[in-house]
Design a protein around this motif. Structure first.
Motif, short mmCIF file in Angstrom:
data_model
loop_
_atom_site.label_atom_id
_atom_site.label_comp_id
_atom_site.label_asym_id
_atom_site.label_seq_id
_atom_site.Cartn_x
_atom_site.Cartn_y
_atom_site.Cartn_z
N LYS A 93 -57.25 99.32 23.08
CA LYS A 93 -56.87 98.42 21.99
C LYS A 93 -55.62 98.99 21.31
N GLY A 94 -54.68 98.13 20.96
CA GLY A 94 -53.48 98.60 20.28
C GLY A 94 -52.30 98.79 21.23
N GLU A 95 -52.61 98.97 22.53
CA GLU A 95 -51.50 99.09 23.49
C GLU A 95 -50.97 97.70 23.79
N LYS A 96 -49.67 97.61 24.04
CA LYS A 96 -49.05 96.30 24.34
C LYS A 96 -49.23 95.98 25.83
N TYR A 134 -57.36 88.10 24.77
CA TYR A 134 -56.95 87.84 23.37
C TYR A 134 -58.18 87.71 22.47
N GLY A 188 -59.53 90.95 21.24
CA GLY A 188 -58.69 91.71 20.30
C GLY A 188 -57.65 92.60 20.94
N TYR A 189 -57.31 92.36 22.21
CA TYR A 189 -56.24 93.15 22.82
C TYR A 189 -54.89 92.56 22.45
N ASP A 190 -53.88 93.43 22.40
CA ASP A 190 -52.52 93.01 22.03
C ASP A 190 -51.83 92.49 23.30
N THR A 228 -49.38 89.77 25.52
CA THR A 228 -48.30 88.78 25.62
C THR A 228 -48.36 88.27 27.04
#
Ligand code: Q46
Ligand code: ZN
Length: 300
Positions: A46-49, A68, A71-73, A75
């Protein structure tokens, strides 16, 4: 049939687990599987792009939704490959999803941005459209991830895809490919981004059920170039085996990863990695294969 977890009426039966689930408990099973894969294989935290490659098909749409929601970051990146109506329709599906959920989306268009046309290149170079397409996609996955500071590129490869690839590589004993087949391809150069497959233990049918239960739109048809691909035949063969003996696909893949793959590690070629003189991306030749395609396209 009753749900294994809550004993309500079941809506799906998974033969290979000998378990039936209601819709809610299926979601629980699905989330758990993805979560377990990400953690066990140390894909990302979590927090990694994370950059997810989406095609508009059921697998990548399921992956996008599940990551998503957990809660994963994430794109998403969609590559318009210029394959007629198939590309236009799939781009629309992906854009609608991103707009509706307010999720970041990167669109790349290979014709508009790089002048690349798969069918023309395929004719000129007498290579299959899929081989040209593969070169372009692999390049863009890495370039976009690297330029955007992403830690990993995630794709929607499922259990059926992975087992079919394994069968193909085993039938012709492609030692190099067997050495590299894994749910995580670690980075082997500072300019190469790690690749991960969080859905590698989930079947096509499970991804489809996830999509249908969540009422997510997806492109139903396959890319027209997929027709006749040997991977489709391998999937049919594996489905036949699965019918007779549920769990075959999973055993084939997981046992290979746990017991077989290690025996191929010493055949991994030592590649002489350098940076492309034109674009700076990692390659084994002076000019990378993507830049060569761009150069050839200028003369078409
Ligand atoms: S998109 Fe590209 Fe696939 Fe179409 S041209 Fe072949 S490789 S079949 S995943
Ligand atoms: Zn290049």
């Amino acid at each position: 049939m009753r749900c294994r977890r809550c004993k309500e009426k079941a809506v799906i039966y998974l033969e290979r687990h000998n378990a039936a689930f209601c819709e809610n408990c299926f979601m629980h099973y699905y989330y758990n599987q993805v979560d377990k894969n990400i953690k066990k294989e140390r894909m990302f935290k979590k927090g990694e792009k994370i950059l997810i490659v989406v095609s508009g098909g059921k697998d990548s749409m399921a992956l996008w939704d599940v990551l998503y929601k957990n809660g994963y970051d994430v794109t998403a990146m969609y590559i318009n490959l210029g394959i007629g109506e198939y590309s236009d329709r799939s781009q629309e599906i992906v854009e609608d999803f991103a707009n509706e959920k307010k999720l970041p989306l990167i669109i790349k268009n290979i014709k508009k941005e790089y002048g690349l046309e798969i069918h023309k290149l395929s004719k000129k170079l007498k290579r299959s459209p899929c081989s040209i397409c593969g070169t372009i996609k692999r390049y863009l996955f890495n370039k976009v991830a690297l330029d955007g500071g992403f830690t990993a590129v995630a794709t929607g490869h499922n259990l059926d895809d992975e087992a079919a690839t394994l069968l193909g590589n085993t039938l012709s004993w492609q030692e190099g490919y067997l050495a590299r087949q894994a749910p995580v391809l670690p980075s082997t150069h500072p300019k190469l981004v790690k690749k991960v497959k969080p859905l590698f233990t989930l079947t096509e049918r499970e991804n489809l059920s996830y999509i249908l239960f969540n009422e997510i739109k997806f492109i139903h048809e396959e890319c027209p170039h997929a027709v006749g691909a040997s991977s489709i035949l391998y999937k049919e063969v594996l489905n036949r085996l699965e019918e007779e003996s549920p769990g075959t696909k999973q055993r084939f893949l997981i046992n290979f990863l746990e017991k077989g793959r290690k025996h191929f590690q010493d055949v991994k070629e030592k590649l002489d990695l350098k940076e492309c003189k034109i674009c700076g991306q990692v390659t084994t030749t002076e000019i990378c294969s993507f830049c060569r395609l761009v150069e050839i396209s200028k003369e078409l």
